[in-house]
Design a protein around this motif. Structure first.
Motif, PDB file in Angstrom:
ATOM      1  N   ARG A  23       8.875 -17.521 -27.576  1.00 57.76           N
ATOM      2  CA  ARG A  23       9.321 -18.852 -27.478  1.00 57.76           C
ATOM      3  C   ARG A  23       8.458 -19.981 -28.116  1.00 57.76           C
ATOM      4  O   ARG A  23       8.984 -21.143 -28.432  1.00 57.76           O
ATOM      5  N   LYS A  24       7.250 -19.470 -28.595  1.00 59.36           N
ATOM      6  CA  LYS A  24       6.452 -20.167 -29.347  1.00 59.36           C
ATOM      7  C   LYS A  24       6.949 -20.365 -30.490  1.00 59.36           C
ATOM      8  O   LYS A  24       6.591 -21.422 -31.428  1.00 59.36           O
ATOM      9  N   ALA A  25       7.974 -19.918 -31.130  1.00 62.60           N
ATOM     10  CA  ALA A  25       8.423 -19.735 -32.442  1.00 62.60           C
ATOM     11  C   ALA A  25       9.953 -20.153 -32.373  1.00 62.60           C
ATOM     12  O   ALA A  25      10.973 -19.461 -33.080  1.00 62.60           O
ATOM     13  N   ASN A  26      10.492 -20.672 -31.175  1.00 63.16           N
ATOM     14  CA  ASN A  26      11.703 -21.039 -30.918  1.00 63.16           C
ATOM     15  C   ASN A  26      12.465 -21.605 -32.047  1.00 63.16           C
ATOM     16  O   ASN A  26      13.753 -21.280 -32.310  1.00 63.16           O
ATOM     17  N   ARG A  27      11.848 -22.428 -33.012  1.00 62.40           N
ATOM     18  CA  ARG A  27      12.625 -23.052 -33.869  1.00 62.40           C
ATOM     19  C   ARG A  27      13.044 -22.358 -35.057  1.00 62.40           C
ATOM     20  O   ARG A  27      14.384 -22.016 -35.322  1.00 62.40           O
ATOM     21  N   PRO A  28      12.216 -21.609 -35.812  1.00 64.12           N
ATOM     22  CA  PRO A  28      12.297 -20.946 -37.050  1.00 64.12           C
ATOM     23  C   PRO A  28      13.194 -19.589 -36.517  1.00 64.12           C
ATOM     24  O   PRO A  28      14.160 -19.062 -37.306  1.00 64.12           O
ATOM     25  N   LEU A  29      12.874 -18.955 -35.253  1.00 62.84           N
ATOM     26  CA  LEU A  29      13.828 -17.976 -34.894  1.00 62.84           C
ATOM     27  C   LEU A  29      15.314 -18.387 -34.812  1.00 62.84           C
ATOM     28  O   LEU A  29      16.285 -17.706 -35.208  1.00 62.84           O
ATOM     29  N   GLY A  30      15.309 -19.453 -33.995  1.00 62.91           N
ATOM     30  CA  GLY A  30      16.721 -20.082 -33.671  1.00 62.91           C
ATOM     31  C   GLY A  30      17.608 -20.408 -35.061  1.00 62.91           C
ATOM     32  O   GLY A  30      18.589 -20.145 -35.193  1.00 62.91           O
ATOM     33  N   LEU A  31      16.849 -20.960 -35.883  1.00 62.54           N
ATOM     34  CA  LEU A  31      17.166 -21.079 -37.326  1.00 62.54           C
ATOM     35  C   LEU A  31      17.612 -19.980 -38.062  1.00 62.54           C
ATOM     36  O   LEU A  31      18.983 -19.676 -38.745  1.00 62.54           O
ATOM     37  N   SER A  32      16.972 -19.019 -37.902  1.00 65.82           N
ATOM     38  CA  SER A  32      17.158 -17.665 -38.366  1.00 65.82           C
ATOM     39  C   SER A  32      18.617 -16.968 -38.141  1.00 65.82           C
ATOM     40  O   SER A  32      19.390 -16.583 -38.828  1.00 65.82           O
ATOM     41  N   ILE A  33      18.558 -17.039 -36.528  1.00 68.31           N
ATOM     42  CA  ILE A  33      19.741 -16.594 -35.833  1.00 68.31           C
ATOM     43  C   ILE A  33      21.030 -17.638 -36.494  1.00 68.31           C
ATOM     44  O   ILE A  33      22.138 -16.950 -36.798  1.00 68.31           O
ATOM     45  N   ALA A  34      20.839 -18.908 -36.640  1.00 71.28           N
ATOM     46  CA  ALA A  34      21.892 -19.858 -37.139  1.00 71.28           C
ATOM     47  C   ALA A  34      22.277 -19.410 -38.252  1.00 71.28           C
ATOM     48  O   ALA A  34      23.692 -19.248 -38.623  1.00 71.28           O
ATOM     49  N   LEU A  35      21.494 -19.095 -39.096  1.00 67.10           N
ATOM     50  CA  LEU A  35      22.086 -18.522 -40.426  1.00 67.10           C
ATOM     51  C   LEU A  35      22.769 -17.358 -40.528  1.00 67.10           C
ATOM     52  O   LEU A  35      23.456 -17.275 -41.339  1.00 67.10           O
ATOM     53  N   ALA A  36      21.961 -16.646 -39.709  1.00 69.42           N
ATOM     54  CA  ALA A  36      22.686 -14.984 -39.698  1.00 69.42           C
ATOM     55  C   ALA A  36      24.159 -15.285 -38.945  1.00 69.42           C
ATOM     56  O   ALA A  36      25.223 -14.422 -39.557  1.00 69.42           O
ATOM     57  N   PHE A  37      24.242 -16.196 -38.175  1.00 71.91           N
ATOM     58  CA  PHE A  37      25.913 -15.972 -37.684  1.00 71.91           C
ATOM     59  C   PHE A  37      26.652 -16.911 -38.725  1.00 71.91           C
ATOM     60  O   PHE A  37      28.042 -16.463 -38.635  1.00 71.91           O
TER      61      PHE A  37
END
Ligand code: ADP
Length: 594
Positions: A23-37
């Protein structure tokens, strides 16, 4: 199997801990998933373009001119997808590296905050802790960088593909819906087995590291007892057992991949067969059939990949278990009242213990209602058999542990009310085996008072009977010591520690006298150095030398955590009790040595 429920509980705790970390890295991980999607969506578009080109050429006899535009788009899509995937992976990896870095810092500061007593008394060995902070943290990378993104993709991408398929061909969509759940189902089934194996593998690695560290530290003992061959065999046996567990983890991992691949392949084949027959009978148009066929492998891909990444999750959970243990261990309770302060470098420090008891977390009562008082500038000798509670009393005064009951008053103020850092500034501590870190002798002496002047250092070194020795060295005070003070003798290390305490000029000195026998020259120098120390401050010494004990202002004789006798040498000798017999045995010992 009896510990299965607690294993289960530990896994749940570890999984919650990992999620909290992520959860502490919500942003970069979220962005990474968005790019992968986004890359996944482009894949669907790319397949559509490809299916369009092929069907146009094959069924509509289209020429190159007719399909030149879609053909030009294809490479653009390729490059775009490549870029998106690259940045997605980079973001996830960087986020994982940041998380590992943060976590390592957090765990280290947890260890430091708990202090040496909790760390020493803990069930986890030093080796286990080292494994946790190194390999353990590394094992989390796969979880953050691969498992978490794959987990989200497993839900998102297949749904997107299913929606497209449904709009073109309901039968293929039906096959997908029916077969897809088998893959996660089998994965979980296999995963349960792997989880246990992984925890076992982790425990073995930790045990192996702990044992290896012990061996390296105890190399001298090993040599003396001629046990190196035996230990080498033990390590070989442990390493072999670790190898076998690792192989069984890998076997399960490979087998599970095989099962998942098999399911995916059979499912794709079914879709292909249904499409083939319907094309033959003209029940489906070529574009739809071909497009669905192109998409089918990518429908199963994220599900299949989950199998691999699930392995990373298992490994991370095994490693995180140890971290949860560390964070969960009791640490010293923080004072619940307003801190008070002692004026810095007060004239002197007087200590009063009132009914002080201390029980270790395992329940053993190390000190039982100890009361005594020590005036400013006085010297107190603590004597007693091993296990009497002497070190525990010193640890209490060092602020490493807090009394279970009773009070320690420092110039009338409860020690529990003093901020521990400020308190430690008032004292110097010389353990039995002082630790010198790698660096110059000058740095070693200045360790507790980095701002001390060169004159102060030299005068402390003179008082500690070190100056003569240092002056003879080619590089004098700049002489470099290796870690643990290698390069100078044990007696000299002791005296560096005394010089270090003298430079600090602390009003209270806590001293655990070396019990090892030194040669007469070193012994005499140590004696002289200690005398200077005793003159300048209030001292509390775990004493092993008759010379000091005899001259102490007050002697406390501890026995099984209680004060058996206390008083001055003369007073206690006159009693002819426990103390008198202790003195006799020390006297015999020293006479025998001389
Ligand atoms: P001394 O310094 O006189 O040899 P200690 O203060 O080390 O004695 O030990 C006092 C008692 O506390 C002993 O019975 C010892 O076994 C126990 N003890 C010491 N350290 C621990 C610990 N970390 N956990 C549990 N018991 C401990």
């Amino acid at each position: 199997m009896s510990n299965a429920p607690s294993d289960q509980h530990a896994s749940t705790l570890a999984a919650t801990f990992l999620k909290g970390q992520a959860r502490k890295a919500n942003r970069p991980l979220g962005l990474s998933i968005a790019l992968a999607f986004a890359s996944g969506v482009l894949l669907i578009v790319q397949m559509a373009v490809l299916a369009h080109v092929i069907s146009a050429v094959l069924t509509n006899n289209a020429g190159l001119d007719d399909v030149s535009f879609p053909l030009a788009i294809l490479p653009v899509l390729f490059v775009l997808r490549g870029g998106l995937s690259y940045f997605s992976e980079r973001l996830a990896l960087n986020a994982a590296i940041d998380l590992k870095h943060q976590l390592r810092g957090e765990l280290l500061s947890q260890l430091l905050a708990k202090g040496p007593i909790v760390v020493r008394g803990s069930e986890q060995s030093i080796g286990e802790r080292v494994t946790m902070l190194t390999d353990g943290i590394e094992a989390l990378e796969g979880y953050f960088a691969r498992y978490l993104p794959a987990m989200v993709m497993m839900v998102m991408l297949p749904f997107a593909i299913l929606a497209v398929t449904l709009s073109l061909d309901w039968l293929s969509a039906l096959v997908m819906v029916v077969t897809a759940p088998f893959i996660p189902f089998f994965m979980i089934l296999i995963g349960k087995g792997t989880e246990r194996l992984n925890q076992k593998q982790w425990r073995k690695l930790a045990r192996l590291s702990a044992h290896f560290l012990d061996i390296v530290e105890g190399l001298t003992t090993l040599k003396l007892f001629n046990a190196s061959k035996r230990e080498a065999e033990t390590v070989t046996r442990m390493a072999d057992s670790y190898r076998r567990t690792t192989m069984s983890v890998l076997r399960v991992a490979f087998l599970s991949s095989l099962v998942l691949e098999f399911f995916a392949t059979v499912s794709i084949a079914m879709i292909a067969v249904f499409i083939g027959f319907r094309l033959l009978y003209g029940e489906i148009d070529f574009f739809s059939g071909f497009y669905v066929l192109l998409l089918a492998p990518d429908f199963y891909l994220p599900l299949r990949q989950m199998g691999t990444h699930y392995h990373a999750r298992m490994e991370a959970i095994g490693a995180a278990g140890k971290m949860v243990d560390l964070i969960g261990e009791d640490s010293a309770p923080a004072p619940t009242f307003e801190p008070q302060s002692l004026p810095r470098h007060t004239q002197g420090i007087a200590i009063e213990c009132r009914d002080v008891s201390y029980a270790y977390p395992d329940g053993s009562l190390a000190l039982d209602r100890i009361s005594f008082s020590l005036g400013a500038g006085q010297n107190l000798a603590l004597v007693g058999h091993s296990g009497a509670g002497k070190s525990t009393l010193l640890d209490l005064l060092l602020g490493l542990i807090q009394p279970t009951s009773g009070q320690i008053l420092i110039n009338g103020i409860d020690l529990a009310r003093l901020p521990v850092d400020a308190w430690r500034q008032q004292l110097a501590y010389i353990p039995q085996r002082p630790t010198l870190l790698a660096g110059t002798i000058l740095e070693a002496i200045r360790y507790g008072a980095p701002e001390a002047s060169m004159e102060a250092v030299i005068s402390a070194a003179k008082a500690a009977q070190l100056h003569g020795f240092i002056s003879q060295l080619d590089d004098g005070y700049e002489h470099r010591l290796n870690e643990k003070g290698k390069g100078i003798s044990g007696g000299q290390i002791q005296r560096v520690a005394i010089a270090r305490a003298l430079v600090r000029n602390a009003p209270l000195v806590l001293l655990d006298e070396p019990s090892a026998h030194l040669d007469p020259d070193n012994e005499q120098k140590l004696q002289q150095a200690l005398e200077v120390l005793h003159k300048n401050a209030t001292t509390l010494t775990i004493a092993h030398r008759l010379h000091f004990i005899r001259h102490a202002d007050q002697i406390l004789h501890l026995d099984k955590g209680q004060i058996a006798e206390s008083g001055t040498h003369e007073g206690l000798m006159a009693r002819n009790g426990l103390y008198a017999s202790l003195v006799q045995s020390l006297f015999d010992e020293e006479a025998h040595r001389d």
